[in-house]
Scaffold this active site. Structure first.
Site, PDB file in Angstrom:
ATOM      1  N   CYS A  57      -3.762   9.758  -5.458  1.00 31.09           N
ATOM      2  CA  CYS A  57      -4.165   9.884  -4.053  1.00 31.09           C
ATOM      3  C   CYS A  57      -4.920   8.654  -3.559  1.00 31.09           C
ATOM      4  O   CYS A  57      -5.470   8.654  -2.469  1.00 31.09           O
ATOM      5  CB  CYS A  57      -4.978  11.149  -3.828  1.00 31.09           C
ATOM      6  SG  CYS A  57      -6.524  11.170  -4.732  1.00 31.09           S
ATOM      7  N   HIS A 100      12.520 -18.781  17.259  1.00 28.37           N
ATOM      8  CA  HIS A 100      11.552 -18.531  16.192  1.00 28.37           C
ATOM      9  C   HIS A 100      10.747 -17.270  16.454  1.00 28.37           C
ATOM     10  O   HIS A 100      10.634 -16.384  15.608  1.00 28.37           O
ATOM     11  CB  HIS A 100      10.626 -19.744  16.052  1.00 28.37           C
ATOM     12  CG  HIS A 100       9.586 -19.551  15.007  1.00 28.37           C
ATOM     13  ND1 HIS A 100       8.322 -19.100  15.298  1.00 28.37           N
ATOM     14  CD2 HIS A 100       9.646 -19.693  13.670  1.00 28.37           C
ATOM     15  CE1 HIS A 100       7.633 -18.997  14.176  1.00 28.37           C
ATOM     16  NE2 HIS A 100       8.415 -19.355  13.174  1.00 28.37           N
TER      17      HIS A 100
HETATM   18  C1  PEP Z   1      -9.803   7.037  -4.935  1.00 24.30           C
HETATM   19  O1  PEP Z   1     -10.843   6.667  -5.450  1.00 24.30           O
HETATM   20  O2  PEP Z   1      -8.690   6.543  -5.188  1.00 24.30           O
HETATM   21  C2  PEP Z   1      -9.817   8.107  -3.935  1.00 24.30           C
HETATM   22  C3  PEP Z   1      -8.695   8.575  -3.438  1.00 24.30           C
HETATM   23  O3  PEP Z   1     -11.030   8.526  -3.489  1.00 24.30           O
HETATM   24  P1  PEP Z   1     -11.899   7.722  -2.401  1.00 24.30           P
HETATM   25  O4  PEP Z   1     -11.047   6.635  -1.872  1.00 24.30           O
HETATM   26  O5  PEP Z   1     -12.283   8.736  -1.402  1.00 24.30           O
HETATM   27  O6  PEP Z   1     -13.031   7.253  -3.249  1.00 24.30           O
END
Ligand code: PEP
Ligand code: MG
Length: 716
Positions: free
Chosen positions: A669, A288
């Protein structure tokens, strides 16, 4: 008596009676003698197992939906325990740790399947079956090849030999380490069994993470305490813990622990998840602990037989060495060695298989993959892992360093423009050198630098702490007047700057509108860094990004500040100026905003926070997990994008933006940029790129290729 096979008929009778007693005691019912009733109960037990807590944990870990349900196969029994010409075993068609095409399996003569995996007897390597039962062995080897050719993938097979005759109990695609997944995929393509596209779809993107895990530094020179089986590769350092609950509690609290057990059971799964690695004193390569750890990419040393574990006393002894729950050990799951203390680990090695298969993914994918990186070393790492630029540099991270914070505080607390200007003047060269590092690491590739985003009070002391400090100084009385005055002044600033909802407060472009001199300083630093790097013959590609825009007017004005500063600097460097789309209003008015933007980067962290209306700092620790358990939301929307709501905002933003500027470059992002399920959605929306943390870049590259292949299959 050592072996269960040594039991006599009378022993077995006695054992059956004992089992019946236990069953009666535990269930309050007699075990039925009617075979149909026994079968019915067995079937029910399988169905009921779908709802036991550990199955729930397993499904959550593997993103398996709770309402999928399960099936039951009823087969006629064959017996591997009918004497010396009977046997049972498990085998893989290739080595599931390395992917090498070789014999890999274990068997036991005169045993049932459960005996092999339960670790009661130590199984023998499959190769020895040839001399024990040659005919059945030859047939099994031929069958393994047939099954692998048929399914086009490495198989995990259970078999039984009853009085010389071979039976297959089941076959399935074998669980494997990431290294094995890449090697098997590459070899199957070279052997002409599957196409590259098929091979790409076989690899679990999240699994690649394992390859990026540390290994033991070969020059450690340490002497091992003991050796077990090299059940799951990679190295782990952690404090010894003897039960899964403690492992889970300590691991979740951020402590590195190694779970040490006689053998793990499915009930230990939460502990295995939270531990850095697993060490067992019993069980084989298919035990396991071994199977679960391999699936999770955690180092595991199994079956370290010298280890004597006393769970109650919380000790493990090897010869005259005793380990307690205060000791740190190092496991090497690649060799099976266990060392005392914390050995140095070395960064993961990227193999040829990794490069080759990810190269195939790059040929297929449409989405670009960038990294979120704030420092030169992070950017270098990202580039090494295949990033095609930086999608987000959070400049405020550069403000947190010990040598900078006092200057940042000076800037925030300045009473007038001149004082602020003096502080900014000190920050400028620091920022410039940071940006030079980034542009150097990413020469020839785009680097998106975001102007400062979080609320200024994040750079100041905590309100409660500062109030307490003032209180203490007041209590201290005479002799502390100057200190008290300073502390009071700072408290005044902290009070003035603190907000009820800082995430919805004076941050991002709002802050820059109030203090445009910060934007001017940052833009100057960017322009000068780019010019300095270009002067060395490198090729910086500059993208300046303005965060938290809700109104097109904000972007229009801030763009003008940045553009004017660039013109003033007159470095001759080209820079594009874009914005983050991370508020619902921005997504819904993306056509208006696009007039002032060269590109859009969707900040899906804030877009989730503001679109769903849940605080990203609080929800994960409070109701959100309960919501996931209750099935109200299918997954954590901060980890995997909410397909119907937040993803729809992204879709609207892209479509409105492109209605004004058909070639508007768009990316993501937020954390979702490295999540395979979200990447599939971003592919369908037609974004240009995703950006994620450096170590997720390979995952995003593969997931982006799979998204293309999945869409093609759907269309076909
Ligand atoms: C987001 O808001 O997705 C971003 C990338 O900026 P942070 O996480 O720095 O607010
Ligand atoms: Mg944000």
């Amino acid at each position: 008596m050592e072996q269960d096979t040594d039991l006599t008929v009378d022993d077995l009778r006695e054992l059956v009676a004992t089992f019946r007693d236990i069953a009666r005691r535990e269930t309050g019912k007699e075990l039925p003698d009617d075979p149909r009733e026994q079968l019915r109960r067995s079937v029910n037990a399988v169905f009921a197992s779908w709802n036991n807590p550990r199955a729930g944990v397993y499904r959550k870990l593997n993103n398996i939906s709770d309402d999928l349900g399960t099936a039951v196969n009823i087969q006629q029994m064959v017996f591997g325990n009918r004497g010396e010409t009977s046997a049972t075993g498990v085998a893989f068609t290739r080595n599931p740790s390395t992917g090498v095409k070789e014999l890999y399996g274990e068997f036991l003569v005169n045993a049932q399947g459960e005996d092999v995996v339960a670790g009661i007897r130590t199984p023998r390597p499959l190769a020895e079956l040839e001399s024990v039962l040659p005919a059945a062995y030859a047939e099994f080897i031929a069958t393994m090849k047939k099954l692998e050719d048929h399914y086009g993938d490495m198989q995990d097979i259970e078999f039984t030999i009853e009085e010389g005759k071979l039976y297959l109990l089941q076959t399935r695609n074998g669980k494997r380490t990431a290294a094995a997944a890449l090697k098997v995929a590459r070899d199957l393509v070279e052997e002409g069994v599957i196409s590259k596209d098929e091979a790409l779809q076989r690899i679990e993107p999240d699994q690649l993470d394992q390859l990026l895990h540390p290994a033991l530094d070969p020059a450690h020179g340490a002497t091992a305490l003991t050796r077990g089986l090299n059940a799951s590769p990679g190295a782990a350092v952690g404090r010894v813990v003897f039960d899964a609950d403690t492992a889970a509690a300590c691991g979740e609290a951020g402590e590195a622990v190694v779970l040490v057990r006689w053998e793990t059971t499915p009930d230990d799964i939460h502990g295995v998840i939270a531990a850095q690695g697993v060490l067992t004193s019993h069980g084989g390569m298919t035990s396991h602990a071994a199977v679960v750890a391999r699936g999770m990419g955690k180092p595991c040393v199994a079956g370290a037989g010298e280890l004597r574990i006393d769970t109650d006393a919380k000790t493990a002894t090897i010869g005259d060495v005793t380990l307690t729950d205060q000791d740190i050990i190092t496991l090497d799951g690649s060799t099976g060695l266990v060392f005392p203390g914390a050995l140095k680990l070395q960064p993961p090695q990227i193999t040829d298989d990794f490069r080759e298969v990810l190269g195939w993914a790059d040929d297929v994918r449409r989405l670009g993959v960038r990294a979120n990186a704030d420092t030169g070393p992070d950017a270098e790492k990202a580039r090494e892992l295949g990033a095609e630029g930086i999608g987000l540099c959070r400049t405020e991270h550069m403000f947190m360093a010990a040598d900078r914070l006092p200057v940042v505080q000076q800037m925030i607390l300045a009473d007038n423009v001149d004082e602020r200007a003096a502080a900014l003047e000190k920050l400028l060269p620091m920022q410039q050198s940071d940006f030079e590092e980034l542009f150097t690491a990413m020469t020839g590739l785009p680097v998106t630098i975001r102007l400062i985003d979080p609320p200024l009070h994040e750079f100041l002391p905590d309100l409660v702490e500062q109030s307490l400090k003032v209180q203490r100084l007041e209590d201290a009385g005479a002799g502390h007047e100057t200190e008290l005055a300073e502390a009071r002044e700072l408290l005044g600033h902290v009070k003035r700057l603190s907000e009820m909802n800082p995430m919805l407060g004076t941050r991002g472009v709002r802050l820059l509108m109030l203090f445009p001199e910060i934007a001017v300083m940052q833009t100057r630093a960017i322009a000068r860094a780019a010019a300095a790097v270009a002067a060395q013959g490198l090729d910086p590609h500059v993208e300046i990004m303005i965060p938290l825009v809700a109104y097109s007017e904000e972007l229009k004005r801030m763009r003008a500040v940045v553009a004017d500063t660039l013109a003033e600097e007159a470095t001759g460097i080209d820079a594009t100026i874009g914005t983050m789309i991370e508020l619902p209003r921005a997504a819904l008015t993306a056509d208006q905003i696009a007039e002032h933007a060269d590109f859009y980067s969707f900040g899906t962290n804030d877009l989730t926070q503001t679109g769903v209306g849940i605080s990203r700092d609080d929800a994960e620790g409070s109701f959100l997990n309960a919501y996931i358990d209750m099935g109200i939301v299918p997954a954590n929307p901060f980890a995997s994008i909410d397909p119907d709501g937040v993803a729809e905002l992204v879709r609207i933003g892209v479509s409105k933006g492109r209605s004004v500027k058909p070639n508007l470059k768009t990316g993501v992002c937020g954390e979702h940029g490295g999540d395979p399920a979200s990447i599939t959605i971003f592919e369908s929306i037609g974004l240009n790129y995703v950006s994620c943390s450096p170590y997720r870049v390979p995952i995003a590259r593969l997931a982006a290729a799979q998204a293309v292949l999945g869409a093609r299959q759907k269309d076909a």
